[in-house]
Write an enzyme that holds these catalytic residues in place. Structure first.
Site, PDB file in Angstrom:
ATOM      1  N   THR A 217      -3.520  -7.861   5.789  1.00 28.07           N
ATOM      2  CA  THR A 217      -3.767  -6.571   6.422  1.00 28.07           C
ATOM      3  C   THR A 217      -5.028  -6.618   7.272  1.00 28.07           C
ATOM      4  O   THR A 217      -5.076  -6.081   8.385  1.00 28.07           O
ATOM      5  CB  THR A 217      -3.895  -5.464   5.361  1.00 28.07           C
ATOM      6  OG1 THR A 217      -2.706  -5.435   4.559  1.00 28.07           O
ATOM      7  CG2 THR A 217      -4.081  -4.103   6.015  1.00 28.07           C
TER       8      THR A 217
ATOM      9  N   CYS B  47       0.833  -1.209   0.000  1.00 27.38           N
ATOM     10  CA  CYS B  47       0.000   0.000   0.000  1.00 27.38           C
ATOM     11  C   CYS B  47       0.865   1.255   0.000  1.00 27.38           C
ATOM     12  O   CYS B  47       0.407   2.329  -0.404  1.00 27.38           O
ATOM     13  CB  CYS B  47      -0.924   0.007   1.214  1.00 27.38           C
ATOM     14  SG  CYS B  47      -0.078  -0.002   2.814  1.00 27.38           S
TER      15      CYS B  47
ATOM     16  N   GLY C  72     -12.607  -7.628   3.322  1.00 28.48           N
ATOM     17  CA  GLY C  72     -11.365  -8.267   2.915  1.00 28.48           C
ATOM     18  C   GLY C  72     -10.877  -9.165   4.036  1.00 28.48           C
ATOM     19  O   GLY C  72     -11.121  -8.890   5.220  1.00 28.48           O
TER      20      GLY C  72
ATOM     21  N   GLN D  89       6.139  -8.759   3.656  1.00 28.61           N
ATOM     22  CA  GLN D  89       5.781  -8.345   2.298  1.00 28.61           C
ATOM     23  C   GLN D  89       6.975  -8.468   1.348  1.00 28.61           C
ATOM     24  O   GLN D  89       6.826  -8.906   0.206  1.00 28.61           O
ATOM     25  CB  GLN D  89       5.265  -6.902   2.336  1.00 28.61           C
ATOM     26  CG  GLN D  89       3.927  -6.767   3.034  1.00 28.61           C
ATOM     27  CD  GLN D  89       3.563  -5.316   3.330  1.00 28.61           C
ATOM     28  OE1 GLN D  89       4.432  -4.447   3.415  1.00 28.61           O
ATOM     29  NE2 GLN D  89       2.274  -5.048   3.486  1.00 28.61           N
TER      30      GLN D  89
END
Length: 446
Positions: free
Chosen positions: A194, A51, A190, A121
């Site tokens: 995250t 992000c 979602g 990540q």
């Protein structure tokens, strides 16, 4: 010689409106890496997309062409001209590129310094590149050492204390909103990593009512069960929006899921109750115009920077310690990278010198009127000895170089001596090195 090149944008150089256009959704990473790998002289490639950043690390023989090609690919993806994107892009080479990746992996380049998620990540990005067969010796060493550096930073400093992250800050804001109502409810849209981190942070704040909406039903159910919530489908999203007090959106959808008209209709049915929406997704899940709907408070990842600034001083001392660790590890990388370049450069330089010596002897072969075969061998040996003596000290100094500018120094040496040029020029194009006898009656001047 091949060089490491990092090209990208981050929350420091581009707003979310630009970053979301460059974001690589999970299904597009492999395709993008294949396209990058197909560029002329690109030998290795790894892409990171979160992000807060989209970065491409490549190994190429011609970094200028590679940078131009990757920039064009990113611009096409964003649907803008490369010149418009240039102001947001940063481009780093070799040790500077490695230092940047080490800092990213250690959390020093994050919006919230020291956040823990970024190391995972980076590892997933590297794993994706391995699966796409786009890595090689340089990127393998670079990313493995970067991940080791991140691990060392977290084990030797307290930079990760309190587990501050975008998700935890979002959870804190949601909790503040829930403190104003008697029975607060949070809707997570979602069910990826995250969202899981946000759910964990909400649980730490004592939030019990969590509703999870996700296209992958099993993942939603699993997440809801772990944190005492309920799973619902995307079809039920409008109804869940009516009863939620805070919404945290974290999907990887390439398009916005919630529009202004839809939210306006929801707000009419809520009877004046305010709604907090925290959009942590890039690309954004919520249209920016939703901010204008009465009763809605909308925050995206860039809006959280104010909260970040309030907490930044807490980790400043630990960040300085982490900086020192990064620099130590960069020196190791510089030494490793330097050795890859020093030995070939030394070999090429000595080979060039020896060839010049042999060429001079050959060009003057007819001038040794009374020289025997043995004499000619001695002349050639003498010429080689002169070359070896001249290059002895430079060779020692080159082998002893171990700083993070070694690549640049080797490039200067290769440029000065033309070590990357064609070595088999036609003899007519090379100046003759003619050995002339001193004229009778003159002495050589010292």
């Amino acid at each position: 010689m091949s060089e490491v090149l990092a090209i990208g944008v981050s929350h420091k150089t581009a707003p979310v409106a630009v970053r979301e256009r460059l974001a690589l959704t999970p299904g597009r990473v492999s395709e993008f890496l294949r396209d990058v790998h197909a560029v002329g002289d690109v030998q290795e490639a790894v892409a990171i997309s979160t992000c807060n950043r989209t970065e491409v690390y490549v190994v190429a023989g011609d970094p200028v062409d590679a940078e131009s090609a990757v920039l064009s690919m990113l611009a096409r993806k964003a649907g803008i001209r490369p010149t418009e994107l240039a102001g947001s892009i940063y481009s780093l080479r070799n040790c500077d590129a490695a230092r940047h990746l080490y800092r990213v992996t250690s959390g020093l380049e994050s919006m919230i310094v020291g956040e823990a998620e970024v190391q995972g990540q980076v590892k997933r990005s590297y794993d994706d590149a391995l699966s796409s067969h786009s890595t090689g010796p340089l990127t393998n060493h670079l990313f493995r050492s970067a991940l080791a550096t991140g691990k060392r930073v977290r084990s030797e400093t307290k930079i990760g204390e309190r587990q501050m992250s975008v998700s935890s800050v979002a959870a804190a804001l949601a909790s503040e909103q829930l403190d104003q109502v008697e029975h607060g409810q949070v809707l997570l849209v979602g069910a990826g990593e995250t969202s899981e981190l946000a759910a964990r942070a909400l649980a730490a704040h004592g939030v019990e009512a969590i509703f999870v909406a996700n296209r992958g039903r099993e993942r939603a159910i699993s997440l809801a069960q772990r944190f005492g919530g309920q799973a619902t489908s995307f079809d039920a999203l409008p109804a869940e929006l009516e009863r939620a007090d805070a919404v945290i959106c974290t999907t990887s959808s390439p398009h916005a899921l919630l529009g202004a008209d839809e939210i306006a209709a929801v707000m009419e049915r809520r009877g004046g109750r305010p709604l907090l929406i925290l959009d942590l997704a890039v690309p954004r899940d919520v249209e920016p115009e939703v901010r204008d709907v009465p009763g809605v408070s909308l925050y995206n990842v860039d809006d959280l920077s104010a909260v970040v600034r309030r907490n930044r001083s807490v980790r400043q001392v630990e960040a300085q310690h982490a900086e020192g660790i990064v620099e130590e590890e960069i020196q190791r990388f510089a030494e490793w990278l330097g050795q890859l370049e020093v030995l070939p450069t030394v070999g090429a330089l000595r080979a060039r010198g020896q060839e010049i010596a042999r060429q001079i002897v050959r060009e003057n072969a007819g001038r040794w009127e009374t020289a025997s075969e043995k004499d000619l061998e001695r002349v050639e040996a003498l010429a080689q000895a002169v070359v070896n003596r001249i290059l002895h000290e430079p060779t020692l100094r080159m082998k002893g170089m171990a700083d993070d500018r070694i690549h640049l120094r080797m490039q200067v040496i290769r440029d000065l001596f033309g070590l990357e040029e064609e070595q088999d020029e036609p003899a007519a194009e090379r100046p003759l090195a003619e050995v002339r006898a001193l004229r009778p009656g003159r002495r050589a001047q010292s």
